[in-house]
Design an enzyme around this catalytic site. Structure first.
Site, PDB file in Angstrom:
ATOM      1  N   CYS A 251      41.826  41.153  42.005  1.00  0.00           N
ATOM      2  CA  CYS A 251      42.616  40.964  43.231  1.00  0.00           C
ATOM      3  C   CYS A 251      42.286  39.716  44.049  1.00  0.00           C
ATOM      4  O   CYS A 251      43.208  38.978  44.416  1.00  0.00           O
ATOM      5  CB  CYS A 251      42.475  42.186  44.128  1.00  0.00           C
ATOM      6  SG  CYS A 251      43.203  43.652  43.391  1.00  0.00           S
TER       7      CYS A 251
ATOM      8  N   VAL B 299      26.404  36.285  42.769  1.00  0.00           N
ATOM      9  CA  VAL B 299      26.777  35.243  41.808  1.00  0.00           C
ATOM     10  C   VAL B 299      28.235  34.806  42.017  1.00  0.00           C
ATOM     11  O   VAL B 299      28.689  33.811  41.467  1.00  0.00           O
ATOM     12  CB  VAL B 299      26.515  35.776  40.369  1.00  0.00           C
ATOM     13  CG1 VAL B 299      27.221  37.110  40.156  1.00  0.00           C
ATOM     14  CG2 VAL B 299      26.942  34.818  39.290  1.00  0.00           C
TER      15      VAL B 299
HETATM   16  P1  NAD Z   1      47.056  47.192  35.744  1.00  0.00           P
HETATM   17  O1  NAD Z   1      47.299  46.033  34.864  1.00  0.00           O
HETATM   18  O2  NAD Z   1      45.820  48.003  35.570  1.00  0.00           O
HETATM   19  O3  NAD Z   1      48.289  48.227  35.590  1.00  0.00           O
HETATM   20  C1  NAD Z   1      49.618  47.851  35.623  1.00  0.00           C
HETATM   21  C2  NAD Z   1      50.386  48.704  34.620  1.00  0.00           C
HETATM   22  O4  NAD Z   1      51.766  48.482  34.777  1.00  0.00           O
HETATM   23  C3  NAD Z   1      50.059  48.375  33.157  1.00  0.00           C
HETATM   24  O5  NAD Z   1      49.565  49.535  32.520  1.00  0.00           O
HETATM   25  C4  NAD Z   1      51.398  47.908  32.574  1.00  0.00           C
HETATM   26  O6  NAD Z   1      51.581  48.317  31.220  1.00  0.00           O
HETATM   27  C5  NAD Z   1      52.385  48.604  33.492  1.00  0.00           C
HETATM   28  N1  NAD Z   1      53.711  47.999  33.513  1.00  0.00           N
HETATM   29  C6  NAD Z   1      54.047  46.705  33.707  1.00  0.00           C
HETATM   30  N2  NAD Z   1      55.395  46.565  33.681  1.00  0.00           N
HETATM   31  C7  NAD Z   1      55.925  47.791  33.471  1.00  0.00           C
HETATM   32  C8  NAD Z   1      57.236  48.296  33.372  1.00  0.00           C
HETATM   33  N3  NAD Z   1      58.311  47.484  33.480  1.00  0.00           N
HETATM   34  N4  NAD Z   1      57.404  49.612  33.141  1.00  0.00           N
HETATM   35  C9  NAD Z   1      56.330  50.435  33.026  1.00  0.00           C
HETATM   36  N5  NAD Z   1      55.062  50.023  33.126  1.00  0.00           N
HETATM   37  C10 NAD Z   1      54.851  48.716  33.352  1.00  0.00           C
HETATM   38  O7  NAD Z   1      47.170  46.668  37.241  1.00  0.00           O
HETATM   39  P2  NAD Z   1      46.458  47.291  38.535  1.00  0.00           P
HETATM   40  O8  NAD Z   1      45.074  46.796  38.649  1.00  0.00           O
HETATM   41  O9  NAD Z   1      46.728  48.753  38.567  1.00  0.00           O
HETATM   42  O10 NAD Z   1      47.289  46.569  39.698  1.00  0.00           O
HETATM   43  C11 NAD Z   1      48.618  46.911  39.957  1.00  0.00           C
HETATM   44  C12 NAD Z   1      49.039  46.273  41.269  1.00  0.00           C
HETATM   45  O11 NAD Z   1      48.243  46.803  42.343  1.00  0.00           O
HETATM   46  C13 NAD Z   1      48.838  44.761  41.335  1.00  0.00           C
HETATM   47  O12 NAD Z   1      49.865  44.208  42.110  1.00  0.00           O
HETATM   48  C14 NAD Z   1      47.513  44.613  42.058  1.00  0.00           C
HETATM   49  O13 NAD Z   1      47.408  43.388  42.748  1.00  0.00           O
HETATM   50  C15 NAD Z   1      47.563  45.748  43.044  1.00  0.00           C
HETATM   51  N6  NAD Z   1      46.250  46.263  43.461  1.00  0.00           N
HETATM   52  C16 NAD Z   1      45.242  46.401  42.560  1.00  0.00           C
HETATM   53  C17 NAD Z   1      44.025  46.938  42.968  1.00  0.00           C
HETATM   54  C18 NAD Z   1      42.889  47.109  42.001  1.00  0.00           C
HETATM   55  O14 NAD Z   1      41.790  47.408  42.453  1.00  0.00           O
HETATM   56  N7  NAD Z   1      43.078  46.948  40.719  1.00  0.00           N
HETATM   57  C19 NAD Z   1      43.852  47.341  44.298  1.00  0.00           C
HETATM   58  C20 NAD Z   1      44.922  47.198  45.182  1.00  0.00           C
HETATM   59  C21 NAD Z   1      46.121  46.658  44.750  1.00  0.00           C
HETATM   60  C1  UDX Z   2      39.177  44.561  46.434  1.00  0.00           C
HETATM   61  C2  UDX Z   2      39.320  45.072  47.876  1.00  0.00           C
HETATM   62  O1  UDX Z   2      38.042  45.463  48.362  1.00  0.00           O
HETATM   63  C3  UDX Z   2      40.284  46.248  47.925  1.00  0.00           C
HETATM   64  O2  UDX Z   2      40.482  46.668  49.275  1.00  0.00           O
HETATM   65  C4  UDX Z   2      41.611  45.803  47.328  1.00  0.00           C
HETATM   66  O3  UDX Z   2      42.524  46.878  47.334  1.00  0.00           O
HETATM   67  C5  UDX Z   2      41.421  45.293  45.911  1.00  0.00           C
HETATM   68  O4  UDX Z   2      40.462  44.220  45.918  1.00  0.00           O
HETATM   69  P1  UDX Z   2      37.833  45.342  44.298  1.00  0.00           P
HETATM   70  O5  UDX Z   2      38.160  43.994  43.780  1.00  0.00           O
HETATM   71  O6  UDX Z   2      38.121  46.525  43.440  1.00  0.00           O
HETATM   72  O7  UDX Z   2      38.592  45.609  45.681  1.00  0.00           O
HETATM   73  O8  UDX Z   2      36.267  45.413  44.645  1.00  0.00           O
HETATM   74  P2  UDX Z   2      35.389  44.863  45.875  1.00  0.00           P
HETATM   75  O9  UDX Z   2      34.430  45.922  46.220  1.00  0.00           O
HETATM   76  O10 UDX Z   2      36.184  44.312  46.953  1.00  0.00           O
HETATM   77  O11 UDX Z   2      34.560  43.686  45.192  1.00  0.00           O
HETATM   78  C6  UDX Z   2      35.167  42.489  44.756  1.00  0.00           C
HETATM   79  C7  UDX Z   2      34.109  41.529  44.271  1.00  0.00           C
HETATM   80  O12 UDX Z   2      33.319  41.041  45.357  1.00  0.00           O
HETATM   81  C8  UDX Z   2      33.112  42.146  43.281  1.00  0.00           C
HETATM   82  O13 UDX Z   2      32.820  41.219  42.272  1.00  0.00           O
HETATM   83  C9  UDX Z   2      31.897  42.410  44.138  1.00  0.00           C
HETATM   84  O14 UDX Z   2      30.704  42.453  43.411  1.00  0.00           O
HETATM   85  C10 UDX Z   2      31.937  41.211  45.082  1.00  0.00           C
HETATM   86  N1  UDX Z   2      31.232  41.421  46.364  1.00  0.00           N
HETATM   87  C11 UDX Z   2      31.642  42.402  47.202  1.00  0.00           C
HETATM   88  C12 UDX Z   2      30.195  40.563  46.716  1.00  0.00           C
HETATM   89  O15 UDX Z   2      29.832  39.653  45.969  1.00  0.00           O
HETATM   90  N2  UDX Z   2      29.577  40.742  47.936  1.00  0.00           N
HETATM   91  C13 UDX Z   2      29.963  41.717  48.808  1.00  0.00           C
HETATM   92  O16 UDX Z   2      29.361  41.800  49.899  1.00  0.00           O
HETATM   93  C14 UDX Z   2      31.022  42.572  48.428  1.00  0.00           C
END
Ligand code: NAD
Ligand code: UDX
Length: 475
Positions: A275, A269
Site C-alpha cells: 500500500c 530498514v
Molecule cells: P489482492 O491482490 O490480495 O486481491 C485482489 C483480488 O482481486 C485478487 O485475488 C484478484 O484475483 C481479484 N480480482 C481482480 N479483478 C477481478 C475481477 N474482475 N473479478 C474478480 N476478482 C478480481 O489485493 P488486496 O491487497 O486485497 O488489495 C485490494 C485493494 O484494497 C487495493 O486497492 C488495495 O490498495 C486496498 N487495500 C489493501 C490493504 C492491504 O493491507 N493489502 C489495506 C487497505 C486497502
Molecule cells: C498499511 C496501513 O497501516 C493500513 O492502515 C492500510 O490499510 C494499508 O497499509 P500495512 O502495509 O499492512 O498497512 O502494514 P503497516 O503496519 O502499516 O506497515 C507497513 C510497513 O511499514 C511495514 O514494512 C512495517 O514494517 C513498516 N513500519 C511500520 C516501520 O518501518 N516502522 C513503523 O513504525 C511502522
C-alpha cells in the site's frame, strides 16, 4: 429494504478478511466472496487459506457454509446481491501514461462493467479498493451508461484501513469506519444502509460519513501520513549513527509529545507492503495532474527517503564485510514485509537481497510464513546470474545461519528474538556479523557472545573499514 445479501468481488488480503468479519458479525446477511482466480477460491474453501492472517482461520471456520461462501460464479453473486463490495487490486501502472506512478484501474473498471452487464435489480456498489480521487465518478459513468431498464445504482466510497498481520483485530475494533456518498436523498439512503451493516458491531460514533471525494482522498492521505512518519524517523537514523545519538531514544522523546504521539516511529530498514509506496505514487501523480508540482515533490520525498534507507542498509552490510560479499554466505532472517504475514509485496527484504546478490553473495533465506516458491519468484524478477544456486531457502533459523558469514535481519518476527544466538554463533564463520534491520535484538548480549553487531540509528560495534586494504577491525 435492508441489506440481506452481499457480494464481495476480490478475495485477496482485503476482500477475504473483510467479508469474513462481516459474515461473523452479521449472521442474518449472506456474504458471497468471489474471485476470478479459481485457485484462490479453492484455497478459501480448503483448510489452507490463501493468506496467513492471525485469527482469520477461526472466523472462516465459524461462518463458511453458513452465511459465508467463496465462489468463482461472479455473475450469480452479483445478480443476487443487494450490496457489492469492490475489493480488487489497484496496482501501480506498469505501462503507458502514468507508468510507475498512476493507479491501474483496469480491474476496478472490469468489475464495474461486469456489474452493469449482469445486474437486473438495484445495487449499492461500494468502492473498498484504494483508488484515486474521483474514481467513483468513473464507476458511476460506466454503470449508468450501461444500466438495464429500471436498474439504479448508488456508489459509495468505503476505504479499508486494516493493516496486514492485525487485520482481524482492526476489522473488529476499527479506529473509524469511513463512508463517502452522494449528497442526494438516494445517496444518503445508501450511506445509511451501509452504516447499519457496520452498526452490528461498531459504535455509531466511530462511523464517519463524508462526501465521496473526501473519503477517497482521506485513504490516500492516511497512508501518506503513516509512511511519512516512518520516513521522518528513518531520515534521522543516519544522523544518529554519525553522532552517537540513539534513534530509539529520539523517537521516544519526540513521541512523548501528545501532539505527535508514539506510534509509527519505529526506525527500520524501510517500509514495505502493497500500500504505502503505491498510494504515495498515486498521490504524487494526482498532484502532478492537478499541476501542483510542489505538493507532488513533497510527497515524492517520502518514497525517496525510503529508497535511500533500503540501499543504505544494504551498503552498510557490504562495507562492514570488508567491502566485498562475493561468494560469502549471508543468512537472511525474514522475507515478509512485516511480521505476522506471508505477504512479500514491496518487502524491503527483496531490495536488500537483490543488492547483496548483485554483489555476488550467496543467500540463505528463512521466513516463518513465506513459501519457497514466493521468495524465488520475487527474486527471479531481477536479472541475476545463477540465481538457483545462490539463493537457498531454509525451514528454520538454525540451518539458515549455519556456516554463514553474517546474519541480516529484515523482518521483526517474534521468534527471532527468542533464538539461541550462542548456538548460532558457534556454527558461523568468524568474525560473525549481525545486521539488525528491525532493531529487535539484544545487541549488548550479542556482542558479549562475540558477534559484531550493526543496526539502524545507533552505533553498536564500530567497524573501521579500510577502503584501500579491505580489512576491518572492531572498535
Ligand atoms: P489482492 O491482490 O490480495 O486481491 C485482489 C483480488 O482481486 C485478487 O485475488 C484478484 O484475483 C481479484 N480480482 C481482480 N479483478 C477481478 C475481477 N474482475 N473479478 C474478480 N476478482 C478480481 O489485493 P488486496 O491487497 O486485497 O488489495 C485490494 C485493494 O484494497 C487495493 O486497492 C488495495 O490498495 C486496498 N487495500 C489493501 C490493504 C492491504 O493491507 N493489502 C489495506 C487497505 C486497502
Ligand atoms: C498499511 C496501513 O497501516 C493500513 O492502515 C492500510 O490499510 C494499508 O497499509 P500495512 O502495509 O499492512 O498497512 O502494514 P503497516 O503496519 O502499516 O506497515 C507497513 C510497513 O511499514 C511495514 O514494512 C512495517 O514494517 C513498516 N513500519 C511500520 C516501520 O518501518 N516502522 C513503523 O513504525 C511502522
Amino acid at each position: 429494504m435492508t441489506i440481506k445479501k452481499i457480494c464481495g468481488i476480490g478475495a485477496g488480503y482485503v476482500g477475504g478478511p473483510t467479508c469474513s468479519v462481516i459474515a461473523l458479525m452479521c449472521p442474518d446477511i449472506r456474504v458471497t466472496v468471489v474471485d476470478k482466480s479459481k485457485e484462490k477460491i479453492a484455497q478459501w474453501n480448503s483448510t489452507k487459506l490463501p493468506i496467513y492472517e492471525p485469527g482469520l482461520e477461526l472466523v472462516v471456520k465459524k461462518c463458511r457454509g453458513k452465511n459465508l461462501f467463496f465462489s468463482t460464479d461472479i455473475e450469480a453473486a452479483i445478480k443476487e446481491a443487494d450490496l457489492i463490495f469492490i475489493s480488487v487490486n489497484t496496482p501501480t501502472k506498469t505501462f503507458g501514461i502514468g507508468k510507475g506512478r498512476a493507479a491501474d484501474l483496469k480491474y476496478v473498471e472490469n468489475t464495474a462493467r461486469m456489474i452493469a452487464d449482469v445486474a437486473t435489480s438495484d445495487k449499492i456498489v461500494v468502492e473498498k479498493s484504494t483508488v484515486p480521487v474521483k474514481a467513483a465518478e468513473s464507476i458511476m459513468h460506466i454503470l449508468r451508461a450501461n444500466h438495464k431498464p429500471g436498474v439504479t445504482y448508488q456508489i459509495l466510497s468505503n476505504p479499508e484501513f486494516l493493516a496486514e498481520g492485525t487485520a482481524i483485530d482492526n476489522l473488529i475494533n476499527p479506529d473509524r469506519v469511513l463512508i463517502g456518498g452522494e449528497d442526494s436523498p438516494q445517496g444518503r439512503e445508501a450511506v445509511e444502509k451501509l452504516c447499519k451493516i457496520y452498526e452490528n458491531w461498531i459504535n455509531r460514533d466511530k462511523i464517519f460519513t463524508t462526501n465521496t471525494w473526501s473519503s477517497e482522498l482521506s485513504k490516500l492521505a492516511a497512508n501518506a501520513f503513516l509512511a511519512q512518519r516512518i520516513s521522518s524517523i528513518n531520515s534521522l537514523s543516519p544522523v544518529c549513527e554519525a553522532t552517537g545519538a540513539d534513534v530509539t531514544e529520539v523517537a521516544r522523546a519526540v513521541g512523548l509529545d501528545s501532539r505527535i504521539g508514539s506510534k509509527f516511529l519505529q526506525a527500520s530498514v524501510g517500509f514495505g507492503g502493497s500500500c504505502f509506496q503505491k498510494d504515495l505514487l498515486n498521490l504524487v501523480y494526482i498532484c502532478e495532474c492537478l499541476n501542483l508540482p510542489e505538493v507532488a515533490a513533497y510527497w515524492q520525498q517520502v518514497i525517496d527517503m525510503n529508497e535511500y534507507q533500503k540501499s543504505r542498509f544494504s551498503t552498510k552490510v557490504i562495507e562492514s564485510l570488508f567491502n566485498t560479499v562475493t561468494d560469502k554466505r549471508i543468512a537472511m532472517l525474514g522475507f515478509a514485509f512485516k511480521k505476522n504475514t506471508g505477504d512479500t509485496r514491496e518487502s524491503p527484504a527483496i531490495t536488500v537481497a537483490k543488492n547483496l546478490l548483485d554483489e555476488g553473495a550467496v543467500l540463505h533465506i528463512y521466513d516463518p510464513k513465506v513459501e519457497e516458491f514466493q521468495i524465488i519468484d520475487n527474486l527471479s524478477a531481477f536479472d541475476i546470474d545463477n540465481i538457483k544456486n545462490r539463493v537457498n531457502i531454509y525451514h528454520d533459523a538454525y540451518s539458515a545461519t549455519k556456516n554463514t558469514h553474517a546474519i541480516v535481519l529484515c523482518t521483526e518476527w517474534d521468534e527471532f528474538m527468542e533464538l539461541d544466538y550462542e548456538r548460532i554463533y558457534v556454527q558461523m564463520t568468524k568474525p560473525a556479523y549481525i545486521f539488525d534491520g528491525r532493531k529487535i535484538l539484544d545487541h549488548e548480549k550479542l556482542q558479549k557472545i562475540g558477534f559484531i553487531v550493526q543496526t539502524i540509528g545507533k552505533r553498536v560495534s564500530r567497524i573501521a573499514v579500510s577502503k584501500t586494504w579491505g580489512s576491518s577491525t572492531q572498535m
